[in-house]
Design an enzyme around this catalytic site. Sequence first.
Site, short mmCIF file in Angstrom:
data_model
loop_
_atom_site.label_atom_id
_atom_site.label_comp_id
_atom_site.label_asym_id
_atom_site.label_seq_id
_atom_site.Cartn_x
_atom_site.Cartn_y
_atom_site.Cartn_z
N ASP A 252 28.20 -25.95 -15.32
CA ASP A 252 27.29 -26.25 -14.21
C ASP A 252 27.55 -27.67 -13.72
OD1 ASP A 252 24.92 -27.24 -12.79
OD2 ASP A 252 24.08 -25.28 -13.30
N ARG B 132 20.97 -21.95 -5.79
CA ARG B 132 21.25 -20.53 -5.98
C ARG B 132 20.17 -19.93 -6.84
NH1 ARG B 132 26.93 -18.71 -8.38
NH2 ARG B 132 26.09 -19.65 -10.24
N ASP C 108 24.50 -30.12 -13.44
CA ASP C 108 24.00 -30.58 -14.74
C ASP C 108 24.96 -31.59 -15.37
OD1 ASP C 108 21.64 -29.18 -14.79
OD2 ASP C 108 22.50 -27.42 -15.78
C1 PRP Z 1 26.09 -24.86 -7.57
C2 PRP Z 1 27.22 -25.54 -6.85
C3 PRP Z 1 27.23 -24.85 -5.52
C4 PRP Z 1 26.82 -23.44 -5.89
C5 PRP Z 1 28.04 -22.58 -5.90
O1 PRP Z 1 24.88 -25.38 -7.17
O2 PRP Z 1 27.09 -26.92 -6.78
O3 PRP Z 1 26.33 -25.40 -4.59
O4 PRP Z 1 26.25 -23.50 -7.20
O5 PRP Z 1 27.71 -21.26 -6.12
P1 PRP Z 1 27.91 -20.13 -5.03
O6 PRP Z 1 29.29 -20.32 -4.44
O7 PRP Z 1 27.81 -18.86 -5.83
O8 PRP Z 1 26.83 -20.23 -4.00
P2 PRP Z 1 23.48 -24.96 -7.84
O9 PRP Z 1 22.87 -23.83 -7.05
O10 PRP Z 1 23.68 -24.72 -9.30
O11 PRP Z 1 22.57 -26.22 -7.56
P3 PRP Z 1 22.71 -27.75 -8.04
O12 PRP Z 1 23.78 -28.38 -7.19
O13 PRP Z 1 21.36 -28.30 -7.77
O14 PRP Z 1 23.06 -27.76 -9.51
N1 URA Z 2 27.88 -23.44 -9.87
C1 URA Z 2 28.34 -24.26 -10.85
O1 URA Z 2 27.86 -25.40 -11.01
N2 URA Z 2 29.32 -23.82 -11.65
C2 URA Z 2 29.87 -22.60 -11.51
O2 URA Z 2 30.79 -22.25 -12.28
C3 URA Z 2 29.39 -21.76 -10.49
C4 URA Z 2 28.40 -22.21 -9.68
#
Ligand code: PRP
Ligand code: URA
Length: 211
Positions: free
Chosen positions: A202, A106, A205
């Site tokens: 997150d 995102r 993370d």
């Molecule tokens: C997080 C999560 C989803 C997304 C959800 O991923 O794991 O994929 O955000 O958000 P949305 O519904 O608003 O699209 P992130 O983009 O933080 O990536 P990551 O998995 O690499 O931490």
């Molecule tokens: N992605 C995350 O990892 N946490 C949230 O709360 C929203 C998006």
Amino acid sequence: MYSERVHVMDHPLVAHKLSIIRDKNTSVKDFRELVSEIGMLITYEATRDLPLTTMEVETPICKATVPTLAGKKFAVVPILRAGLGLVDGVLRMVPSARVGHIGMYRDEETLQPHVYFCKMPKDIADRDIIIVDPMLATGGSAAAAISEMKSRGCKNIKLMVLLAAPEGIEKLVKEHPDVDIYCGAVDDHLNEHGYIVPGLGDAGDRIFGTK
Ligand code: PRP
Ligand code: URA
């Protein structure tokens, strides 16, 4: 009340384990293990409609006709990165499933999802799909992942998440009304940064210890 395609878990084990991972003091090790365990429990619900056939076995007592899975082709598709934390739980329930990966992040400003990687089994169009990601926030990532799978010919798609925001559910029900959503819990709302409240922070993370 959401569409009948939205399945919110109603199980004390899921509720208990979710409460532990919400705690900001939960260690990376415990967080990762619990994500996997909750994934396994939600898989139990998400596979409730798998078709059965019968087979013959000989028990120590007698011959019997018993139920067995009809051998439907199945694939689990984690949205990278955080979705990787759920794969193990699904595979413990469905060990023969294939795994396809879809990389998506995102944009922190616009919250728009971007696909950066996609590697699927060759026969993905013939398989039933469970897309897995711990978080359904705005729904942008999940909606884009579902569209990507549909563009590859997939027809029977489910989405499994640990926590969902009402905003994300509404987006998916509108854009992909044919997709069943399985979630551990539905939280209150999204904050101004697109994080689920109260949420768990997150997910990526916390699974990988990158913050
Ligand atoms: C997080 C999560 C989803 C997304 C959800 O991923 O794991 O994929 O955000 O958000 P949305 O519904 O608003 O699209 P992130 O983009 O933080 O990536 P990551 O998995 O690499 O931490
Ligand atoms: N992605 C995350 O990892 N946490 C949230 O709360 C929203 C998006």
